[in-house]
Design a protein around this motif. Structure first.
Motif, PDB file in Angstrom:
ATOM      1  N   TRP A 128      -3.688  14.776  -0.137  1.00 18.38           N
ATOM      2  CA  TRP A 128      -3.482  13.485   0.524  1.00 18.38           C
ATOM      3  C   TRP A 128      -3.635  13.695   2.011  1.00 18.38           C
ATOM      4  O   TRP A 128      -3.140  14.684   2.561  1.00 18.38           O
ATOM      5  N   ASN A 134      -3.768   7.089   4.001  1.00 14.98           N
ATOM      6  CA  ASN A 134      -4.185   6.349   2.806  1.00 14.98           C
ATOM      7  C   ASN A 134      -5.387   6.945   2.088  1.00 14.98           C
ATOM      8  O   ASN A 134      -6.140   6.214   1.431  1.00 14.98           O
ATOM      9  N   TRP A 158       0.814  -1.221   0.000  1.00 14.74           N
ATOM     10  CA  TRP A 158       0.000   0.000   0.000  1.00 14.74           C
ATOM     11  C   TRP A 158       0.849   1.274   0.000  1.00 14.74           C
ATOM     12  O   TRP A 158       0.496   2.272  -0.652  1.00 14.74           O
ATOM     13  N   ALA A 159       1.986   1.253   0.718  1.00 16.84           N
ATOM     14  CA  ALA A 159       2.798   2.466   0.822  1.00 16.84           C
ATOM     15  C   ALA A 159       3.443   2.837  -0.510  1.00 16.84           C
ATOM     16  O   ALA A 159       3.667   4.025  -0.777  1.00 16.84           O
ATOM     17  N   MET A 185      -6.854   9.978  -0.642  1.00 16.69           N
ATOM     18  CA  MET A 185      -6.615  11.031  -1.619  1.00 16.69           C
ATOM     19  C   MET A 185      -7.935  11.734  -1.912  1.00 16.69           C
ATOM     20  O   MET A 185      -8.941  11.083  -2.212  1.00 16.69           O
ATOM     21  N   TYR A 191       2.030   2.596  -3.391  1.00 19.09           N
ATOM     22  CA  TYR A 191       0.989   3.323  -4.125  1.00 19.09           C
ATOM     23  C   TYR A 191       0.885   4.759  -3.620  1.00 19.09           C
ATOM     24  O   TYR A 191       0.774   5.710  -4.398  1.00 19.09           O
ATOM     25  N   VAL A 192       0.930   4.927  -2.286  1.00 20.00           N
ATOM     26  CA  VAL A 192       0.867   6.270  -1.700  1.00 20.00           C
ATOM     27  C   VAL A 192       2.064   7.101  -2.148  1.00 20.00           C
ATOM     28  O   VAL A 192       1.928   8.271  -2.526  1.00 20.00           O
ATOM     29  N   GLU A 193       3.250   6.513  -2.097  1.00 22.85           N
ATOM     30  CA  GLU A 193       4.460   7.238  -2.489  1.00 22.85           C
ATOM     31  C   GLU A 193       4.359   7.729  -3.935  1.00 22.85           C
ATOM     32  O   GLU A 193       4.743   8.857  -4.257  1.00 22.85           O
ATOM     33  N   VAL A 202      -7.147   3.991  -0.234  1.00 17.14           N
ATOM     34  CA  VAL A 202      -6.201   2.889  -0.402  1.00 17.14           C
ATOM     35  C   VAL A 202      -6.443   1.887   0.724  1.00 17.14           C
ATOM     36  O   VAL A 202      -6.404   2.239   1.899  1.00 17.14           O
ATOM     37  N   TYR A 214       1.715   8.444  -5.574  1.00 12.90           N
ATOM     38  CA  TYR A 214       0.766   9.561  -5.625  1.00 12.90           C
ATOM     39  C   TYR A 214       1.415  10.868  -5.177  1.00 12.90           C
ATOM     40  O   TYR A 214       1.089  11.946  -5.694  1.00 12.90           O
ATOM     41  N   PHE A 272       5.489  11.831   4.156  1.00 14.03           N
ATOM     42  CA  PHE A 272       4.790  10.575   4.424  1.00 14.03           C
ATOM     43  C   PHE A 272       5.676   9.627   5.229  1.00 14.03           C
ATOM     44  O   PHE A 272       5.249   9.049   6.237  1.00 14.03           O
TER      45      PHE A 272
END
Length: 360
Positions: free
Chosen positions: A263, A267, A193-194, A269, A196-198, A282, A200, A351
């Motif tokens: 963000w 998790n 998951w992280a 957006m 995907y966040v990174e 997310v 973004y 983050f």
């Protein structure tokens, strides 16, 4: 967990240790120390407008999986309650409904809409009954312009997470944002998951992965702003592209804004386009499996399909493809971590510092 500490100076800092993306212990710590202590989106309040309304929800499906119940009592007060009967653990409400009380279908235990147990058969001889433990637990709830957020044990009030967004976009006609289920999408892919966040949180990859999006943006003026528990990527529009024209009093007055990309840790957006809001949640499903919910709230249907928010499906596929390959890479015995671009990866650094803070 000291190996996950992050230098506060982005110009000197190294990224998270690669073990964060593969270590089962890190996954367990993230679930309890990050997700249980943050505000998680549990849907909107469209089906709870009337008094005596009930709506079951789940706190972060696939990760926390906590059964919750939104209940608006007859006086109009909205609460978030545990949706688990305090007798034997049965789930209480299975679908949205109108009711004057909450009744368990297993043994008929009954609660009022404030969560207090009011009736239970065959307990006349039970000592010290009922007690506080027989009432439903009330869960912290935050209502952000009709979007509901809950937390098992919030690290800070909801206003500290969402206040900067409300203040910055005070001029947005929030009441015009209406859900459009036809535009809902659910994606799942094999990556942490992280990652995907990174992806973004940094604009560094946009010129290389998103040709269609790049064509709509004035990328030379793309900029980043950091708040305590959130950050903003502000994208200006190229001439002729759909854009916000913020009013006097806005920091962007006189500029044409293609998108406000917000963000919220860890998790969520909130992508504001001239046509409305694309909300992306997310959902961590495991150390190498993630789902993402896309939900659309439209305020100007005539602008759908235009500008930075015009082809979200294509951008999503491009992003997913790269984070899946990164997942394979971070498992390499030769990779331990990297460095941050001080101009384009401030959001990733922010983050990672929050991850280290919450885990540590």
């Amino acid at each position: 967990m000291s190996r996950y500490a992050i230098d506060p100076d982005v110009t000197s800092a190294a990224t998270l240790d690669a073990r964060f993306y593969t270590d089962p212990e890190a996954w367990t710590l993230a679930r309890e120390r990050i997700f249980a202590r943050s505000w998680q989106w549990i849907g909107d309040l469209q089906d709870l407008r009337e008094p005596a309304s009930l709506s079951p929800r789940t706190l972060l499906p696939g990760c926390l999986d906590e059964p919750l119940l939104l209940a608006r009592d007859e006086s109009g007060v909205l609460r978030c309650l545990s949706n688990v009967c305090t007798h034997r653990g049965n789930l209480l409400v299975q679908e949205a409904c109108r009711a004057r009380h909450i009744r368990c279908g297993y043994h008929a235990r009954r609660f009022d809409l404030q969560g207090r147990m009011t009736f239970m058969p065959e307990f006349q001889q039970a000592k010290d009954f009922p007690s506080a433990n027989d009432h439903l637990v009330q869960v912290p709830l935050f209502d952000f312009h009709g979007l509901a957020f809950a937390s098992a044990q919030p690290a800070a009030p909801g206003a500290e997470f969402f206040g900067p967004i409300a203040e910055r976009l005070h001029w947005l006609p929030w009441d015009r944002l209406q859900p459009d289920p036809s535009r809902s999408r659910d994606y799942a892919f094999d990556a942490h998951w992280a990652l995907y966040v990174e992806n973004y949180l940094e604009g560094l990859h946009i010129p290389f992965l998103h040709a269609g999006l790049m064509a709509t943006l004035d990328f030379g003026h793309y900029r980043y702003e950091l708040q305590r528990y959130s950050n903003l990527q502000l994208a200006l529009a190229k001439p002729g592209e759909a854009a916000f024209e913020p009013p006097a009093g806005s920091p962007e007055h006189g500029q044409r804004v293609a998108a406000y990309y917000y963000w919220v840790f860890p998790n969520l957006m909130l992508n504001f386009y001239p046509w409305g809001l694309s909300l992306n949640l997310v959902q961590p499903l495991g150390p190498a499996r993630t789902a993402v919910q896309f939900r659309s709230y439209v305020m100007d249907p005539d602008l759908l399909g235009q500008g930075a928010g015009g082809d979200l499906d294509r951008v999503e596929m491009e992003d997913e493809a790269v984070v899946v390959t990164v997942q394979r890479g971070v498992r390499s015995r030769f990779y331990r971590g990297g460095r941050y671009s001080p101009t384009r990866e401030q959001g990733v650094h922010h983050f990672h510092r929050l991850v280290a803070e919450f885990i540590g």
